[in-house]
Scaffold this motif. Sequence first.
Motif, short mmCIF file in Angstrom:
data_model
loop_
_atom_site.label_atom_id
_atom_site.label_comp_id
_atom_site.label_asym_id
_atom_site.label_seq_id
_atom_site.Cartn_x
_atom_site.Cartn_y
_atom_site.Cartn_z
N TYR A 1 70.83 10.77 9.53
CA TYR A 1 69.92 9.68 9.81
C TYR A 1 69.52 8.93 8.54
CZ TYR A 1 66.32 6.70 11.47
OH TYR A 1 65.58 5.59 11.75
N ASP A 2 69.34 9.66 7.47
CA ASP A 2 69.06 8.98 6.20
C ASP A 2 70.14 7.93 5.90
OD1 ASP A 2 66.71 10.28 5.53
OD2 ASP A 2 67.70 11.80 4.32
N LEU A 3 71.36 8.30 6.16
CA LEU A 3 72.47 7.37 5.92
C LEU A 3 72.37 6.15 6.83
CD1 LEU A 3 75.21 6.65 4.59
CD2 LEU A 3 76.31 7.95 6.44
N PHE A 4 72.21 6.39 8.15
CA PHE A 4 72.18 5.27 9.10
C PHE A 4 70.98 4.35 8.90
CE2 PHE A 4 74.75 8.18 11.99
CZ PHE A 4 75.93 7.49 11.78
N MET B 1 61.13 11.36 10.47
CA MET B 1 60.55 10.20 9.79
C MET B 1 60.25 10.50 8.33
SD MET B 1 57.82 8.84 12.57
CE MET B 1 58.32 8.31 14.21
N ARG B 2 60.45 9.50 7.53
CA ARG B 2 60.04 9.55 6.12
C ARG B 2 59.01 8.45 5.89
NH1 ARG B 2 63.00 13.06 3.20
NH2 ARG B 2 65.16 13.50 3.81
N PHE B 3 58.03 8.75 5.08
CA PHE B 3 56.96 7.80 4.82
C PHE B 3 56.88 7.46 3.34
CE2 PHE B 3 55.91 10.09 8.64
CZ PHE B 3 55.34 9.16 9.47
N ASP B 4 56.38 6.28 3.08
CA ASP B 4 56.13 5.85 1.72
C ASP B 4 54.93 6.62 1.15
OD1 ASP B 4 54.48 3.74 -0.10
OD2 ASP B 4 56.63 3.39 -0.29
N ASN B 5 54.84 6.70 -0.15
CA ASN B 5 53.75 7.43 -0.80
C ASN B 5 52.37 6.85 -0.52
OD1 ASN B 5 54.61 9.75 -2.29
ND2 ASN B 5 55.79 8.38 -3.60
N THR B 6 52.30 5.61 -0.09
CA THR B 6 51.00 5.00 0.16
C THR B 6 50.40 5.43 1.51
OG1 THR B 6 52.10 3.04 1.07
CG2 THR B 6 51.48 2.98 -1.26
N ARG C 1 62.36 2.69 -0.96
CA ARG C 1 63.59 1.92 -0.74
C ARG C 1 63.83 0.98 -1.91
NH1 ARG C 1 64.72 0.08 5.36
NH2 ARG C 1 66.72 -0.25 4.30
N THR C 2 65.03 1.06 -2.45
CA THR C 2 65.43 0.13 -3.51
C THR C 2 66.23 -1.03 -2.94
OG1 THR C 2 67.34 1.56 -3.93
CG2 THR C 2 65.41 1.88 -5.31
N THR C 3 66.77 -0.83 -1.72
CA THR C 3 67.40 -1.91 -0.97
C THR C 3 66.60 -2.10 0.30
OG1 THR C 3 69.60 -1.36 -1.80
CG2 THR C 3 69.49 -2.70 0.20
N THR C 4 66.05 -3.26 0.50
CA THR C 4 65.17 -3.49 1.65
C THR C 4 65.90 -4.03 2.87
OG1 THR C 4 64.62 -5.70 0.81
CG2 THR C 4 63.17 -3.88 0.17
N ILE D 1 72.57 4.83 1.10
CA ILE D 1 73.03 5.84 0.17
C ILE D 1 71.88 6.26 -0.75
CG2 ILE D 1 74.75 6.44 -1.58
CD1 ILE D 1 75.87 5.72 1.20
N LYS D 2 71.65 7.57 -0.81
CA LYS D 2 70.59 8.08 -1.68
C LYS D 2 70.87 7.73 -3.13
CE LYS D 2 68.11 12.33 -2.85
NZ LYS D 2 68.05 13.81 -2.70
N ASP D 3 69.79 7.36 -3.83
CA ASP D 3 69.82 6.97 -5.23
C ASP D 3 70.50 5.62 -5.48
OD1 ASP D 3 68.45 9.28 -5.98
OD2 ASP D 3 70.32 10.41 -6.16
N LYS D 4 70.95 4.99 -4.40
CA LYS D 4 71.45 3.62 -4.50
C LYS D 4 70.61 2.69 -3.65
CE LYS D 4 75.53 0.68 -4.05
NZ LYS D 4 76.99 0.62 -3.76
N ASP D 5 70.38 3.06 -2.39
CA ASP D 5 69.55 2.26 -1.48
C ASP D 5 68.13 2.78 -1.37
OD1 ASP D 5 71.62 0.41 -0.52
OD2 ASP D 5 72.53 2.21 0.30
N TYR D 6 67.94 4.06 -1.72
CA TYR D 6 66.60 4.65 -1.64
C TYR D 6 66.54 5.88 -2.55
CZ TYR D 6 68.54 8.38 1.29
OH TYR D 6 69.27 9.45 1.76
#
Length: 504
Positions: free
Chosen positions: A368-371, A408-413, A390-393, A375-380
């Motif tokens: 699911y992270d992929l979909f 689900m993954r959440f932002d630090n905020t 996320r580094t690619t929005t 890509i980890k460390d490239k898109d997030y």
Amino acid sequence: MVKKRVWSALLLAALLLVTACGTGSNNGNESASPANGTNNESAGSGLKPAKLKIVLYGDESNRMKELSKAEFKDLIKKEINADIEFQFLPWTEYGGGKTDLMLSTGEDFATYTDTNYMVKSVAKGLYTDLTPFMEKAAGDLKKSIDDNSFTAFQLDGKQYAVPVGNKPNSGEFYSVLARQDLLEEVGMTSLSSLAELEQFYDKVHAKHPELIGFASTDARRLLMYEYTDKNLFWQNDMLAIDESAKDDKVISWFESEEFKAYAAIMKGWYQKGIIPKYAATNLPQLQSDWNSGKAMFWAGTAARPFEGAASITQAVPTAKLANYFLNKDQPKISRGTYSTAWFVSANAADPERYVMFFNLLQKNQELYDLFAYGIKDKDYTLDESGRLTRTTTDSLIPDWLLMNKNFMRFDNTVPEDFIAQYKAWDDDAIISKGAGFNFDNTPVKNEETKINGVFSELLSPIASGFLDYDTYFPKALDKLKAAGFDKYKAEYQKQFSAWYAAKP
């Protein structure tokens, strides 16, 4: 005792999700694939090649184009030995338009559906019965999605669409989603009644006359606690059931005293300006105003305080949202935890392979992270607590479609207590007594078409406060009856009662 549920979070908090994938099986003519839940690099090696077309709605991002031709394509080939094509259509083509054309001309594809569209399409023979493939090809979906969600997309015990997602769905649109930053700016802390909601509008309007009040024209759910003691749940725009009554009675919403009381509130909102005058002719502008931070409140869901945050915070970086239920402590009603459901066109060459693909979307965290995020460390990136940045929005496969609280993954905020509250949102909810019922409109199809015309011409404007109830409802009721509404309701009641009596 009134119990108030208040959920607030910075709009800046972005909801980030992760679902799963499943290997599934085949139709018996090929070698079996590995058991569900395994992450074998050669999972699809025992399957003959297949071609799949997945239709999504909205705009395709540049990053989605890249991944669909590379990592997505490679992963799906490895897992289920299928070459996949993602085709994007405008939302105007959903539930009709080009989607109908593709079905009627026999194209091989899959996309998502709702229950009403499903019933109509199955009656025309346009969907594949997926029942034979569910046991083996949808094993991971069955582990993470509740049985009620599967039942919702069954007709006569057959599975015509496969649900995806597992998110808190109860009380959808029954809460007021308020701009908490505006509430606090005018010296208020919370909302618990219609009087307080209107006071909120008055105070904010005095300070910010450029803002609109309600960013919609349908408040029947969030205001229900003000005009009735019943716990109403709408089957469609015309009919409702009372979840607090242990019976199978279908209520004619527009003929009820509750509707008369509700219409009076909405008329007052329209006259007062809580619903802006332009809404009568430019409904899409309301959504635009909400997204740009120009509205005070909207109808809420569990996820809305942090869903779609970017659009508002771009305009108002300090914006915060909170959900409030007005007054009575009625149990929240759930239709099931699904986000949507996938159907497969009737002419599909390999419907089981489509079910395997649907299963991939809810199989495990990694897939699911992929979909969802690429890509980890490239898109997030992920921190030590699993919080995502996320580094690619660019949107990939839409977040809302995949949403599963187990992944689900959440932002630090997003505060930890908010995450816990969100995941527990459905804990005290009840499943609607009508969950899983799908109306076959074939016997009253002509009547339904005429009724919908009356709804658009008169009933919807009355319900939105644009037209006065006392002046226009008698005419609307006459037209409704002439259109065959009594026959329509009787047929609906007949089918619902038979289904209700047969429930285990």
